[in-house]
Design an enzyme around this catalytic site. Sequence first.
Site, short mmCIF file in Angstrom:
data_model
loop_
_atom_site.label_atom_id
_atom_site.label_comp_id
_atom_site.label_asym_id
_atom_site.label_seq_id
_atom_site.Cartn_x
_atom_site.Cartn_y
_atom_site.Cartn_z
CG ASP A 1 22.32 46.26 48.69
OD1 ASP A 1 21.66 45.25 49.03
OD2 ASP A 1 23.52 46.40 49.00
CG ASP B 1 27.27 39.04 50.06
OD1 ASP B 1 27.25 39.30 51.27
OD2 ASP B 1 26.49 39.56 49.23
CE LYS C 1 29.31 26.48 54.74
NZ LYS C 1 27.96 26.45 55.23
CB THR D 1 32.34 50.03 53.21
OG1 THR D 1 32.91 48.76 53.48
CG2 THR D 1 32.91 50.59 51.91
CD GLU E 1 37.69 49.61 54.19
OE1 GLU E 1 36.81 50.36 53.71
OE2 GLU E 1 38.90 49.75 53.98
C1 LIG Z 1 28.95 42.18 52.30
S1 LIG Z 1 27.81 43.42 51.92
C2 LIG Z 1 28.83 44.85 51.57
C3 LIG Z 1 28.06 46.14 51.65
C4 LIG Z 1 28.88 47.42 51.48
N1 LIG Z 1 29.44 47.53 50.15
C5 LIG Z 1 29.95 47.51 52.50
O1 LIG Z 1 31.12 47.37 52.15
O2 LIG Z 1 29.60 47.73 53.68
C6 LIG Z 1 27.30 42.95 50.29
C7 LIG Z 1 26.08 43.71 49.84
O3 LIG Z 1 25.84 43.38 48.48
C8 LIG Z 1 24.44 43.22 48.31
N2 LIG Z 1 24.26 42.39 47.13
C9 LIG Z 1 24.76 41.17 46.88
N3 LIG Z 1 24.40 40.73 45.67
C10 LIG Z 1 23.66 41.73 45.12
C11 LIG Z 1 23.00 41.89 43.88
N4 LIG Z 1 23.04 40.93 42.95
N5 LIG Z 1 22.33 43.01 43.66
C12 LIG Z 1 22.28 43.98 44.59
N6 LIG Z 1 22.88 43.91 45.78
C13 LIG Z 1 23.57 42.78 46.05
C14 LIG Z 1 23.95 42.64 49.61
O4 LIG Z 1 22.58 42.86 49.83
C15 LIG Z 1 24.82 43.40 50.62
O5 LIG Z 1 24.20 44.60 51.02
#
Ligand SMILES: C[S@@+](CC[C@H](N)C(=O)[O-])C[C@H]1O[C@@H](n2cnc3c(N)ncnc32)[C@H](O)[C@@H]1O
Length: 227
Positions: free
Chosen positions: A81, A131, A135, A199, A202
């Site tokens: 992450d 994520d 948009k 999570t 979630e």
């Molecule tokens: C919406 S959060 C979900 C976090 C966790 N999996 C959860 O369900 O609570 C998305 C996570 O993906 C990470 N993330 C997004 N793109 C990434 C990348 N290319 N490499 C590492 N982490 C990434 C973000 O920093 C964030 O912590």
Amino acid sequence: MPAQSEHPPIRTYKPRRGRITARQARTLDARHPRLLPADAPIDLAALFGDLPVICEIGFGTGVTTALMARDRPDLAFLAIDVHTPGVGDLVARIDEDGLTNLCVIEGDAIAVLRDCIDAGALAGVRSFFPDPWPKARHHKRRLVQHERIQLIASRVRAGGTWDLATDWAPYAEHIEAQMALEPQWQGGCVPRPDWRPVTHYESLGLEQGRAIRDFRYVRTQVPHTTI
Ligand SMILES: C[S@@+](CC[C@H](N)C(=O)[O-])C[C@H]1O[C@@H](n2cnc3c(N)ncnc32)[C@H](O)[C@@H]1O
């Protein structure tokens, strides 16, 4: 290792600052041996021996990652992450929970997969609540997108898996539509796996009344396109 792209990368994340607690700072400063650099080749066999390795992209707080590692000592976990506070917390948990099958990387998982991990080296990938980039102009940032799907296909061995979950209905449709175009992956929507703890993101989605959808895809024998 493959050559790096000359184009500036389109990131799947928005860089964000987070307050670092004293516990997180201590862990990060100590350069724990299981906190790996994001820019060097990773020798999975040296780290984990014969254990099949699962790479988790975007673990967030890492609470569920630590639980999954604790529950499956027969698997190894490489958790990546960009979010520094979460990295600090998860590394602290390695010692607190006595986990020997987990390594953590602070960095862009796409770059790490591309530059540091050998083709076919992984038994699986997990991406929970990536994520959604709602948009239309941001859709190219979504993790599930042709070039990234191919990159992940190149790093997962035939028969390996990619598990995903989302609480964002349009992203669920996007996952199904994009993955249907990729012969390197076969699968689709599945019942919630009993091994996946709830999570952080979630629980936020559930609070908002959103439906959760899980997906499992299996890597076929079809060769990936050049990465
Ligand atoms: C919406 S959060 C979900 C976090 C966790 N999996 C959860 O369900 O609570 C998305 C996570 O993906 C990470 N993330 C997004 N793109 C990434 C990348 N290319 N490499 C590492 N982490 C990434 C973000 O920093 C964030 O912590």
